[in-house]
Motif scaffolding. Structure first.
Motif, PDB file in Angstrom:
ATOM      1  N   THR A 162       0.720  -1.116  -0.049  1.00  0.00           N
ATOM      2  CA  THR A 162       0.041   0.119   0.034  1.00  0.00           C
ATOM      3  C   THR A 162       0.719   1.318   0.038  1.00  0.00           C
ATOM      4  OG1 THR A 162      -1.699  -1.145   1.311  1.00  0.00           O
ATOM      5  CG2 THR A 162      -1.909   1.191   1.251  1.00  0.00           C
ATOM      6  N   ALA A 163       1.822   1.108   0.970  1.00  0.00           N
ATOM      7  CA  ALA A 163       2.912   2.732   0.956  1.00  0.00           C
ATOM      8  C   ALA A 163       3.334   2.777  -0.317  1.00  0.00           C
ATOM      9  CB  ALA A 163       3.709   2.486   1.907  1.00  0.00           C
ATOM     10  N   TYR A 164       3.558   1.623  -1.308  1.00  0.00           N
ATOM     11  CA  TYR A 164       4.374   2.193  -2.246  1.00  0.00           C
ATOM     12  C   TYR A 164       3.345   1.990  -3.882  1.00  0.00           C
ATOM     13  CZ  TYR A 164       8.456   0.296   0.323  1.00  0.00           C
ATOM     14  OH  TYR A 164       9.259   0.073   1.273  1.00  0.00           O
ATOM     15  N   TRP A 165       2.323   1.814  -3.723  1.00  0.00           N
ATOM     16  CA  TRP A 165       1.187   1.915  -4.808  1.00  0.00           C
ATOM     17  C   TRP A 165       0.894   3.264  -5.316  1.00  0.00           C
ATOM     18  CZ3 TRP A 165      -0.186  -2.871  -6.539  1.00  0.00           C
ATOM     19  CH2 TRP A 165      -0.872  -2.981  -7.692  1.00  0.00           C
ATOM     20  N   ARG A 166       0.982   3.676  -6.425  1.00  0.00           N
ATOM     21  CA  ARG A 166       0.653   5.021  -6.760  1.00  0.00           C
ATOM     22  C   ARG A 166      -0.807   4.756  -7.691  1.00  0.00           C
ATOM     23  NH1 ARG A 166       6.666   6.077  -9.798  1.00  0.00           N
ATOM     24  NH2 ARG A 166       5.132   6.736 -11.434  1.00  0.00           N
ATOM     25  N   ASP A 167      -1.181   6.188  -7.988  1.00  0.00           N
ATOM     26  CA  ASP A 167      -2.573   6.308  -8.538  1.00  0.00           C
ATOM     27  C   ASP A 167      -2.426   6.282 -10.274  1.00  0.00           C
ATOM     28  OD1 ASP A 167      -3.621   7.088  -6.186  1.00  0.00           O
ATOM     29  OD2 ASP A 167      -3.617   9.149  -6.435  1.00  0.00           O
ATOM     30  N   ASP A 168      -0.934   6.187 -10.749  1.00  0.00           N
ATOM     31  CA  ASP A 168      -1.119   5.975 -12.049  1.00  0.00           C
ATOM     32  C   ASP A 168      -0.644   4.480 -12.421  1.00  0.00           C
ATOM     33  OD1 ASP A 168       1.564   5.745 -10.943  1.00  0.00           O
ATOM     34  OD2 ASP A 168       2.600   7.154 -12.651  1.00  0.00           O
ATOM     35  N   LEU A 169      -0.539   3.725 -11.418  1.00  0.00           N
ATOM     36  CA  LEU A 169      -0.273   2.198 -11.841  1.00  0.00           C
ATOM     37  C   LEU A 169      -1.340   1.576 -12.528  1.00  0.00           C
ATOM     38  CD1 LEU A 169       1.904   0.951  -8.795  1.00  0.00           C
ATOM     39  CD2 LEU A 169       2.593   1.780 -10.606  1.00  0.00           C
ATOM     40  N   VAL A 170      -0.865   0.773 -13.708  1.00  0.00           N
ATOM     41  CA  VAL A 170      -1.919  -0.161 -14.314  1.00  0.00           C
ATOM     42  C   VAL A 170      -1.243  -1.539 -13.905  1.00  0.00           C
ATOM     43  CG1 VAL A 170      -2.302  -0.878 -16.577  1.00  0.00           C
ATOM     44  CG2 VAL A 170      -2.311   1.417 -16.175  1.00  0.00           C
ATOM     45  N   ALA A 171      -2.056  -2.375 -13.193  1.00  0.00           N
ATOM     46  CA  ALA A 171      -1.701  -3.621 -13.172  1.00  0.00           C
ATOM     47  C   ALA A 171      -2.325  -4.670 -13.998  1.00  0.00           C
ATOM     48  CB  ALA A 171      -2.370  -4.174 -11.610  1.00  0.00           C
ATOM     49  N   PHE A 172      -1.114  -5.622 -14.382  1.00  0.00           N
ATOM     50  CA  PHE A 172      -1.503  -6.735 -15.216  1.00  0.00           C
ATOM     51  C   PHE A 172      -1.418  -7.836 -14.496  1.00  0.00           C
ATOM     52  CE2 PHE A 172       0.143  -3.288 -17.770  1.00  0.00           C
ATOM     53  CZ  PHE A 172      -0.012  -3.332 -18.862  1.00  0.00           C
ATOM     54  N   LEU A 173      -2.204  -8.750 -14.410  1.00  0.00           N
ATOM     55  CA  LEU A 173      -2.210 -10.229 -14.046  1.00  0.00           C
ATOM     56  C   LEU A 173      -1.912 -11.198 -15.006  1.00  0.00           C
ATOM     57  CD1 LEU A 173      -5.604 -10.119 -11.784  1.00  0.00           C
ATOM     58  CD2 LEU A 173      -3.115 -10.106 -11.193  1.00  0.00           C
ATOM     59  N   ILE A 174      -0.891 -11.925 -15.015  1.00  0.00           N
ATOM     60  CA  ILE A 174      -0.535 -12.826 -15.976  1.00  0.00           C
ATOM     61  C   ILE A 174      -0.728 -14.337 -15.437  1.00  0.00           C
ATOM     62  CG2 ILE A 174       1.757 -13.288 -17.194  1.00  0.00           C
ATOM     63  CD1 ILE A 174       0.815 -10.497 -17.677  1.00  0.00           C
ATOM     64  N   GLY A 175      -1.094 -15.160 -16.702  1.00  0.00           N
ATOM     65  CA  GLY A 175      -1.610 -16.576 -16.301  1.00  0.00           C
ATOM     66  C   GLY A 175      -0.210 -17.229 -15.623  1.00  0.00           C
TER      67      GLY A 175
END
Length: 262
Positions: free
Chosen positions: A103-116
């Motif tokens: 949480t302390a490192y997460w940014r509002d501009d991050l796009v998260a990808f879930l990879i198989g």
């Protein structure tokens, strides 16, 4: 914190344990539920990563993507910042923190990808009588950087990473056939046999995860691995990224059977 039967847990139950701070490899957890690798990059780098994944679909099969700043996904109703058992934070390609709460490192501009993830087909292997050694030994799957380069995209380039499972020689064809039916989660192996052909010098010294016993009559079999994006981050040195701790996966709401093709 001891979990007696992690395979019987629901994704919600597992995520609650991880949110409370449990750090553990997730192979064998939440039987029948799909697990995924995580890589989160700033929006400015998201297209490069999507192109990298498109050009390297074997190690980087994208199964979900968030909007910038979102902390849940269509396949993951938990919190991507807290509900995995471990994270690695990168600055300029260098791991600067390993945490159980990002949480302390997460940014509002991050796009998260879930990879198989290849954990998805391990239940099918076990059901067919094909051993999965890291589950038998209660450890993490061994993963190796190879000498094979991925196809670059934008500012991203790096080596293919593979996971390895020792398979009795007489069951290798079964393992290939079974895993090939899960193309969205790495599919069939990329190599069977001599690790030196992949540039791997020592099976007992994986780059990630734990070494496993290779018994007489067994053949090392290698599958493309979703840690490949983190190897690309290390090699290409983007300013910032967050990934899962290798082997410590996002347990999604999807079912393994969703990714089985006839």
């Amino acid at each position: 914190m001891e979990v007696n039967d992690p395979g019987s847990l629901t994704p919600e139950q597992a995520r609650a344990l991880f949110r409370a701070g449990l750090r553990v490899p997730t192979a064998g957890w939440c039987a029948g539920r799909t697990q995924a690798n995580l890589i989160a990059v700033p929006r400015d780098h998201a297209y490069d990563f999507l192109l990298f994944a498109h050009r390297n679909p074997k190690p980087c099969p994208v199964i979900d993507v968030t909007e910038p700043g979102e902390t849940t996904a269509a396949l993951f109703s938990g919190d991507l910042r807290t509900d995995l058992p471990g994270y690695v934070v990168y600055e300029d390609g260098v791991p600067v923190a390993e945490v159980t709460d990002a949480t302390a490192y997460w940014r509002d501009d991050l796009v998260a990808f879930l990879i198989g993830c290849s954990f998805t087909f391990e239940g099918a292997l076990i059901e067919a009588g094909v051993p999965v050694r890291h589950i038998e030994q209660g450890g993490n799957v061994p993963m190796y950087r190879t000498g094979r380069a991925c196809r670059p995209a934008g500012g991203l380039a790096g080596p293919l990473v593979v996971s390895m499972r020792p398979i009795p020689a007489g069951l290798v064809a079964d393992a290939v056939r079974i895993t090939a039916r899960y193309p969205a989660v790495h599919g069939g192996p990329v190599h069977v046999g001599d690790p030196a052909e992949l540039g791997i010098a020592d099976l007992d010294a994986p780059d990630f995860g734990d070494p496993v016993e290779v018994r007489p009559g067994e053949v090392p079999v290698f599958w493309a691995c979703g840690v490949t994006p983190q190897a690309a981050v290390t090699a290409s040195r983007p300013a910032f990224a967050i990934g899962h701790a290798p082997g410590h996966m996002a347990i999604t709401d999807a079912r393994d059977s969703d990714y089985l093709v006839p």
